[in-house]
Design an enzyme around this catalytic site. Structure first.
Site, short mmCIF file in Angstrom:
data_model
loop_
_atom_site.label_atom_id
_atom_site.label_comp_id
_atom_site.label_asym_id
_atom_site.label_seq_id
_atom_site.Cartn_x
_atom_site.Cartn_y
_atom_site.Cartn_z
CB SER A 150 -0.97 0.02 1.19
OG SER A 150 -1.91 -1.02 1.07
CG ASP A 257 1.85 -2.86 -8.83
OD1 ASP A 257 0.81 -3.14 -9.45
OD2 ASP A 257 1.90 -2.66 -7.61
CD GLU A 270 4.99 -3.40 -4.70
OE1 GLU A 270 4.31 -3.99 -3.82
OE2 GLU A 270 5.49 -2.27 -4.51
CG ASN A 272 0.68 -5.87 -4.93
OD1 ASN A 272 0.86 -5.31 -3.86
ND2 ASN A 272 1.10 -5.36 -6.07
N GLY A 276 -5.78 -5.55 -3.12
CA GLY A 276 -6.98 -4.95 -2.54
C GLY A 276 -8.23 -5.28 -3.33
#
Length: 308
Positions: A150, A257, A270, A272, A276
């Site tokens: 985040s 990303d 990176e 994830n 989210g």
């Protein structure tokens, strides 16, 4: 509790927790839980920070766990390992991939070993030679905690003199802090769902920095779908993202990303492994553009449980 009409059994949605991403996780989990219940799944929510931790979860006797816990304790392999020991299927990547994906520096080492493009970086400590770091990586550069998501604790550094303060800010979130060469250009994110890459999103932020506020609070952040790339470039980005995802052993669903520099070259930032799922989140937007509504997306993620 909702009566199960799907054959999934009892699904427990894990959210909240005690990481720095707790508030985002609560929103993601609430959205996922409501979606599953709309779909007729016998789903309940569980916040380990307030409902007895692992023992409380085990007492619920879940048939499947949907992981919506962001940050450490949720997507770093520890929860995945516990669920493996308990024999409970769960969504997302397994122990090794989760641990690697949470560690930005070691993720980059794997990518570099395989020849995948990622910006140069190095670890920082309290006694670092700040001028030498700036000389080696160039300015501007990015300072970030190794184990946070985040964009917590991240700073763009424009001068050697600002490096130490950026390091100390990042060190509030993590004992391990890294500096990374800043890539100036367009930011993209690619969702992986099962074996497919969903349409890429180009993120445009008015202040030029996709920070916590831009991700979760601002209504000024722009998400371009379609992303504006030529078809062959978007295909190349999708393939690179699949390679990056597979390189650290990820499975089920996740997000990669990427930056694209002025020369058109893509650079991996990176992975994830538990992205989210809030109303500002990128995965639901990419799915919607591919014709997958939120409820269908959540069901497809649930269907990946146990694959890792």
């Amino acid at each position: 509790m909702t009566t199960d009409v799907t054959g999934q059994g009892r699904v427990v949605v894990l959210y909240g927790g005690d990481s720095a991403e707790r508030e985002v996780s609560l929103k993601s989990g609430a959205a996922v839980l409501a979606s599953l219940q709309r779909s007729g799944v016998a789903a309940i929510g569980f916040d380990p920070a307030e409902q007895g931790g692992l023992a409380g979860l085990e007492a619920l006797k879940p048939d499947v766990v949907f992981i919506a816990l962001h940050g450490r304790g949720g997507e770093d392999g520890t929860l995945q390992g516990a669920l493996e020991l308990l024999g409970i299927p769960y969504t997302g990547s397994g122990v090794l991939a989760s641990a690697l994906g949470m560690d930005k520096q070691r993720t980059k080492l794997v990518w570099q070993a395989l020849g995948l493009p990622t910006p140069e970086s190095e670890m920082l400590g309290p006694d670092a030679d700040w001028a030498a770091v700036a000389e080696r990586l160039g300015l501007p550069l990015i300072v970030k905690p190794v184990h946070e998501g985040s964009t917590l604790g991240i700073t763009i550094v424009e001068s050697p003199e600002a490096l130490e303060a950026a390091y100390r800010d990042a060190a509030r979130f993590d004992a391990r802090v890294m500096a990374e060469r800043f890539v100036s250009g367009e930011e993209y994110t690619v969702t992986l769902l099962g074996d497919s890459a969903l349409p890429a999103i180009r993120v445009e932020v008015p202040n030029g920095f996709y920070d916590y506020e831009a991700k979760y609070l601002s209504d000024e952040t722009l998400y371009h779908l379609p992303c504006g790339l030529a078809a062959e470039d978007e295909a190349r980005l999708a393939e690179l993202s699949r390679e990056a995802f597979a390189a650290i052993g990820c499975d089920g669903w996740g997000r990669v990303d990427v930056m694209r520099d002025a020369g058109g070259r893509f650079w991996l930032l990176e992975v994830n492994t538990v992205p989210g799922m809030t109303d500002h989140s990128l995965v639901p937007q990419a799915a919607a553009h591919a014709g997958i509504d939120f409820d269908a997306l959540v069901r497809r993620i649930l269907d990946t449980a146990g694959r890792s």
